[in-house]
Write a protein that holds these residues in place. Structure first.
Motif, PDB file in Angstrom:
ATOM      1  N   ASN A 186      -6.749  -2.853  -9.653  1.00  0.00           N
ATOM      2  CA  ASN A 186      -7.130  -4.162  -9.120  1.00  0.00           C
ATOM      3  C   ASN A 186      -7.809  -5.000 -10.204  1.00  0.00           C
ATOM      4  OD1 ASN A 186      -9.766  -3.246  -9.378  1.00  0.00           O
ATOM      5  ND2 ASN A 186      -9.997  -2.752  -7.204  1.00  0.00           N
ATOM      6  N   GLU A 187      -8.310  -6.196  -9.813  1.00  0.00           N
ATOM      7  CA  GLU A 187      -8.889  -7.121 -10.820  1.00  0.00           C
ATOM      8  C   GLU A 187     -10.049  -6.476 -11.572  1.00  0.00           C
ATOM      9  OE1 GLU A 187      -9.785  -8.773  -7.129  1.00  0.00           O
ATOM     10  OE2 GLU A 187      -7.879  -7.715  -7.329  1.00  0.00           O
ATOM     11  N   ASN A 188     -10.774  -5.547 -10.880  1.00  0.00           N
ATOM     12  CA  ASN A 188     -11.935  -4.935 -11.530  1.00  0.00           C
ATOM     13  C   ASN A 188     -11.567  -3.735 -12.389  1.00  0.00           C
ATOM     14  OD1 ASN A 188     -13.485  -6.787 -10.060  1.00  0.00           O
ATOM     15  ND2 ASN A 188     -13.644  -5.383  -8.331  1.00  0.00           N
ATOM     16  N   GLY A 189     -10.254  -3.478 -12.493  1.00  0.00           N
ATOM     17  CA  GLY A 189      -9.831  -2.347 -13.313  1.00  0.00           C
ATOM     18  C   GLY A 189      -9.920  -1.014 -12.593  1.00  0.00           C
ATOM     19  N   GLU A 190     -10.219  -1.051 -11.259  1.00  0.00           N
ATOM     20  CA  GLU A 190     -10.286   0.208 -10.500  1.00  0.00           C
ATOM     21  C   GLU A 190      -8.914   0.526  -9.920  1.00  0.00           C
ATOM     22  OE1 GLU A 190     -13.041  -1.498  -7.874  1.00  0.00           O
ATOM     23  OE2 GLU A 190     -14.829  -0.713  -8.883  1.00  0.00           O
ATOM     24  N   VAL A 191      -8.711   1.801  -9.582  1.00  0.00           N
ATOM     25  CA  VAL A 191      -7.451   2.203  -8.969  1.00  0.00           C
ATOM     26  C   VAL A 191      -7.264   1.450  -7.650  1.00  0.00           C
ATOM     27  CG1 VAL A 191      -6.149   4.130  -8.000  1.00  0.00           C
ATOM     28  CG2 VAL A 191      -7.598   4.487 -10.016  1.00  0.00           C
ATOM     29  N   ASP A 192      -6.075   0.864  -7.485  1.00  0.00           N
ATOM     30  CA  ASP A 192      -5.804   0.080  -6.282  1.00  0.00           C
ATOM     31  C   ASP A 192      -5.139   0.969  -5.232  1.00  0.00           C
ATOM     32  OD1 ASP A 192      -5.202  -1.717  -4.349  1.00  0.00           O
ATOM     33  OD2 ASP A 192      -3.851  -2.942  -5.575  1.00  0.00           O
ATOM     34  N   PHE A 193      -6.001   1.597  -4.410  1.00  0.00           N
ATOM     35  CA  PHE A 193      -5.472   2.537  -3.417  1.00  0.00           C
ATOM     36  C   PHE A 193      -4.724   1.842  -2.274  1.00  0.00           C
ATOM     37  CE2 PHE A 193      -8.669   5.402  -5.353  1.00  0.00           C
ATOM     38  CZ  PHE A 193      -7.831   6.482  -5.602  1.00  0.00           C
ATOM     39  N   SER A 194      -4.831   0.521  -2.197  1.00  0.00           N
ATOM     40  CA  SER A 194      -4.068  -0.173  -1.150  1.00  0.00           C
ATOM     41  C   SER A 194      -2.565  -0.028  -1.406  1.00  0.00           C
ATOM     42  CB  SER A 194      -4.465  -1.653  -1.081  1.00  0.00           C
ATOM     43  OG  SER A 194      -3.987  -2.339  -2.233  1.00  0.00           O
ATOM     44  N   LYS A 195      -2.214   0.327  -2.651  1.00  0.00           N
ATOM     45  CA  LYS A 195      -0.797   0.543  -2.983  1.00  0.00           C
ATOM     46  C   LYS A 195      -0.365   1.995  -2.711  1.00  0.00           C
ATOM     47  CE  LYS A 195       0.242  -3.466  -5.232  1.00  0.00           C
ATOM     48  NZ  LYS A 195      -1.071  -4.073  -5.420  1.00  0.00           N
ATOM     49  N   ASP A 196      -1.344   2.827  -2.342  1.00  0.00           N
ATOM     50  CA  ASP A 196      -1.037   4.252  -2.142  1.00  0.00           C
ATOM     51  C   ASP A 196      -0.396   4.454  -0.762  1.00  0.00           C
ATOM     52  OD1 ASP A 196      -0.879   6.955  -2.582  1.00  0.00           O
ATOM     53  OD2 ASP A 196      -3.008   7.231  -3.034  1.00  0.00           O
ATOM     54  N   PHE A 197       0.100   5.633  -0.525  1.00  0.00           N
ATOM     55  CA  PHE A 197       0.873   5.932   0.686  1.00  0.00           C
ATOM     56  C   PHE A 197       0.153   5.521   1.971  1.00  0.00           C
ATOM     57  CE2 PHE A 197       2.471   8.513   4.147  1.00  0.00           C
ATOM     58  CZ  PHE A 197       3.846   8.461   3.955  1.00  0.00           C
ATOM     59  N   PHE A 198      -1.128   5.861   2.069  1.00  0.00           N
ATOM     60  CA  PHE A 198      -1.884   5.541   3.284  1.00  0.00           C
ATOM     61  C   PHE A 198      -2.639   4.222   3.174  1.00  0.00           C
ATOM     62  CE2 PHE A 198      -1.536  10.222   3.464  1.00  0.00           C
ATOM     63  CZ  PHE A 198      -0.951  10.349   4.711  1.00  0.00           C
ATOM     64  N   GLY A 199      -2.513   3.558   2.036  1.00  0.00           N
ATOM     65  CA  GLY A 199      -3.239   2.301   1.841  1.00  0.00           C
ATOM     66  C   GLY A 199      -4.718   2.506   1.599  1.00  0.00           C
ATOM     67  N   LYS A 200      -5.114   3.718   1.347  1.00  0.00           N
ATOM     68  CA  LYS A 200      -6.504   4.037   1.032  1.00  0.00           C
ATOM     69  C   LYS A 200      -6.549   5.363   0.299  1.00  0.00           C
ATOM     70  CE  LYS A 200      -8.969   5.468   4.667  1.00  0.00           C
ATOM     71  NZ  LYS A 200      -9.456   5.704   6.040  1.00  0.00           N
ATOM     72  N   ALA A 201      -7.695   5.678  -0.282  1.00  0.00           N
ATOM     73  CA  ALA A 201      -7.847   6.963  -0.968  1.00  0.00           C
ATOM     74  C   ALA A 201      -7.885   8.083   0.063  1.00  0.00           C
ATOM     75  CB  ALA A 201      -9.130   6.965  -1.789  1.00  0.00           C
ATOM     76  N   THR A 202      -7.149   9.137  -0.190  1.00  0.00           N
ATOM     77  CA  THR A 202      -7.125  10.273   0.744  1.00  0.00           C
ATOM     78  C   THR A 202      -7.321  11.584   0.004  1.00  0.00           C
ATOM     79  OG1 THR A 202      -4.711  10.236   0.583  1.00  0.00           O
ATOM     80  CG2 THR A 202      -5.698   9.193   2.518  1.00  0.00           C
ATOM     81  N   ASN A 203      -7.775  12.583   0.763  1.00  0.00           N
ATOM     82  CA  ASN A 203      -8.098  13.894   0.189  1.00  0.00           C
ATOM     83  C   ASN A 203      -7.615  15.007   1.105  1.00  0.00           C
ATOM     84  OD1 ASN A 203      -9.971  12.933  -2.017  1.00  0.00           O
ATOM     85  ND2 ASN A 203     -11.008  12.095  -0.222  1.00  0.00           N
ATOM     86  N   LEU A 204      -7.597  16.219   0.553  1.00  0.00           N
ATOM     87  CA  LEU A 204      -7.385  17.399   1.402  1.00  0.00           C
ATOM     88  C   LEU A 204      -8.703  17.731   2.086  1.00  0.00           C
ATOM     89  CD1 LEU A 204      -5.202  19.749  -0.840  1.00  0.00           C
ATOM     90  CD2 LEU A 204      -4.471  18.297   1.055  1.00  0.00           C
ATOM     91  N   THR A 205      -8.615  18.200   3.294  1.00  0.00           N
ATOM     92  CA  THR A 205      -9.816  18.428   4.097  1.00  0.00           C
ATOM     93  C   THR A 205     -10.703  19.529   3.517  1.00  0.00           C
ATOM     94  OG1 THR A 205     -10.653  18.932   6.298  1.00  0.00           O
ATOM     95  CG2 THR A 205      -8.686  20.104   5.612  1.00  0.00           C
ATOM     96  N   VAL A 206     -12.010  19.356   3.641  1.00  0.00           N
ATOM     97  CA  VAL A 206     -12.949  20.415   3.298  1.00  0.00           C
ATOM     98  C   VAL A 206     -13.539  21.053   4.549  1.00  0.00           C
ATOM     99  CG1 VAL A 206     -13.581  19.555   1.027  1.00  0.00           C
ATOM    100  CG2 VAL A 206     -14.815  18.729   3.038  1.00  0.00           C
TER     101      VAL A 206
END
Length: 479
Positions: A186-206
RNA sequence: UCCUCCUUAGCUCAGUUGGUUAGAGCACCUGACUGUUAAUCAGGGUGUCCUAGGUUCAAGUCCUAGAGGAGGAGCCA
């Protein structure tokens, strides 16, 4: 002819009957005129002894049979004249289903190191030790579901991919379909997770706990039994990156009910193993005795079956954290500064050396510690009236340490909300969890039981990598 | 991630204060043996001494770095 399982065959007294067995060769031995083949098909730890006459007709086949080969054998069930077994099979015809080249097949009829077998995880099922563990593991999986079903619990499949990063149980594996060699920013140079499969950052469950709580607040008693992932760089005999966890969650249960359930369930599992897995437990017991025969008497563990019966007969000792600190502070190793971490006072986290002292030296039986300082425990635990402690409980077992961690959950909206704020947990990711405390909130409790840790206890194995078929640990994801 | 230890034949391991051609058991092959129980007995050949540098007349052995493994610790189940 229909195949007879070796387990069934060994129990039969149908002498003179013709049967077919199929399995894998463990050893072949013999003399000039007769060969003996120990065949195993995994239905039991025991082998069937195949007796084959050596003559010009059979010699060619018998010469090709080595440890590891798969055979189909037709023969007569006879009473064995030998001393090692009651029943054996007089071979009439032997087919080699799959040969095993002895120059290449790595397993031999001898003791292999567990480390070596770990590198041969695709073949280690064919050893006595791992087939025994695998059968016990199955029995325990079955018993867990049986126990909860019999006690009115519903099984819940909680998600394996999660969008919440607030479960508070350690490092997580990221799940993404983004092209890692060309990550959108994104503009701030951070990873743009809105482009990812779920539209957000996701993880495996703990942990499935938070979702299980939602279900418990409608179905009263639920449990999960699923895979759990921790991206911790843990290199110990008690940690896996991928493991299986049992997490019951009960509405209307307080911490005392929670402890009662934990103790009752563990004892049920032990009883189930004793009732259903005796052949395998006896083998595992012998394995352990053999492994420890060079140790000094005081360093040896209790005989496996005896240990299981012992724990079954004991009431688990229940003490508060405060009492545990008192005992530890006045203990010999603390006064003589033998502990790596000397207990100075209330508030200190208990290290594994302290837990082991309490379980193995002081009480000499399983111990449940409750009411820990709130600062060393998770945000969702029910706060006590003293303002200092939470209704947490850890079940500690000899050698393994913490086998269960659980608590009564905070059901008061304001207290939970404040704790989330205090601990800097992103509030917006917890809205659904908080909402259950807004509508029809009730006291409830639950715990997490590490399935492989229980397997360590049940089998007497020393390394958690040997009680799961394909262990995942840092730098190891083979198979 | 930290501390300690380990890595020699297909497997399990020995290898002395650095010194000839690196050993044993098992496995494998050949032979013996009328029924063995991880059978036994006799004979047979088997090496990237983890990798890369270094010290030395000489390194499996000593030093440095790296890789892998184990035990313990932390984190936890």
């Amino acid at each position: 002819m229909k195949r007879t399982e070796i387990k069934t065959l060994l129990q039969s007294t149908g002498y003179g009957k013709e049967v077919n067995v199929k399995g894998w060769v463990r050893t072949k031995r013999g003399s000039k005129h007769v060969a003996f083949i120990a065949l195993n098909d995994g239905s039991t730890i025991k082998n069937i002894q195949i007796v084959a006459e050596i003559n010009p007709e059979t010699e060619k086949t018998l010469d090709k049979i080595h440890t590891g080969a798969a055979l189909s054998v037709d023969g007569l069930v006879i009473e064995s004249p030998g001393s090692g077994q009651k029943v054996e099979l007089q071979a009439k015809n032997i087919d080699i289903l799959g040969p095993a080249n002895p120059d290449e097949y790595p397993l031999q009829p001898k003791k292999h190191s567990l480390e070596f077998l770990r590198e041969k995880a695709h073949l280690r099922f064919r050893t006595n030790t791992f087939s025994a563990i695998t059968r016990v593991r199955h029995a325990m999986i079955f018993a867990v579901h049986n126990y909860f079903n019999d006690h009115g619990f519903y099984n819940i499949h909680t998600p394996i991919i999660t969008g919440s990063d607030a479960e508070g149980a350690g490092e997580m594996y990221q799940v993404t379909t983004l092209d890692l060699s060309n990550v959108p920013k994104n503009e701030n140079g951070e990873v743009d997770f809105s482009k990812d499969f779920f539209g957000k950052a996701t993880n495996l469950t703990v942990s499935g706990q938070l979702e299980a709580e939602l279900a418990a607040l409608a179905l009263s008693k639920v449990y999960t039994f699923g895979p759990t992932f921790r991206a911790e760089n843990s290199n110990t005999s008690r940690h896996l990156a991928e493991f299986w966890m049992i997490e019951p969650e009960m509405a209307f249960y307080d911490i005392r009910d929670d402890m009662d359930l934990a103790e009752d369930m563990l004892k049920y599992l032990i009883r189930y193993a004793l009732d259903n897995c005796m052949d395998d437990l006896e083998f595992l017991s012998k394995r352990l005795l053999d492994e420890e025969k060079n140790k000094k008497a005081e360093e040896r563990s209790m005989e496996l079956v005896e240990k299981l019966r012992f724990v079954l007969d004991q009431d688990f000792e229940r003490i508060t954290y405060t009492r545990a600190i008192d005992i530890l502070r006045n203990s010999k190793p603390n006064k003589k500064k033998k502990f790596r971490f000397v207990i100075e006072g209330w508030g200190a986290d208990l290290q594994s050396e302290h837990e082991r002292y309490l379980v193995e030296k002081y009480f000499k039986k399983p111990v449940i510690i409750t009411d820990y300082p709130k600062d060393i425990k998770a945000f969702y635990m029910k706060q006590n009236e003293d303002g200092k402690t939470v209704r947490a409980m850890d079940v500690l077992f000899p050698q393994i340490g913490e086998i269960i961690g659980g608590s009564q959950r905070e059901d008061d909206y304001d207290k939970l909300y404040n704790r989330i704020k205090e601990m800097n947990i992103p509030e917006e990711s917890m809205w659904w969890y908080l909402e259950t405390r807004k509508f029809g909130s009730v006291p409830h409790s639950g715990f997490g039981l590490g399935f492989e840790r229980m397997m360590l206890f049940m089998t007497g194995m020393g390394n958690i990598r040997d009680v799961i078929p394909f262990p995942r640990t840092p730098l190891n994801c083979e198979f």
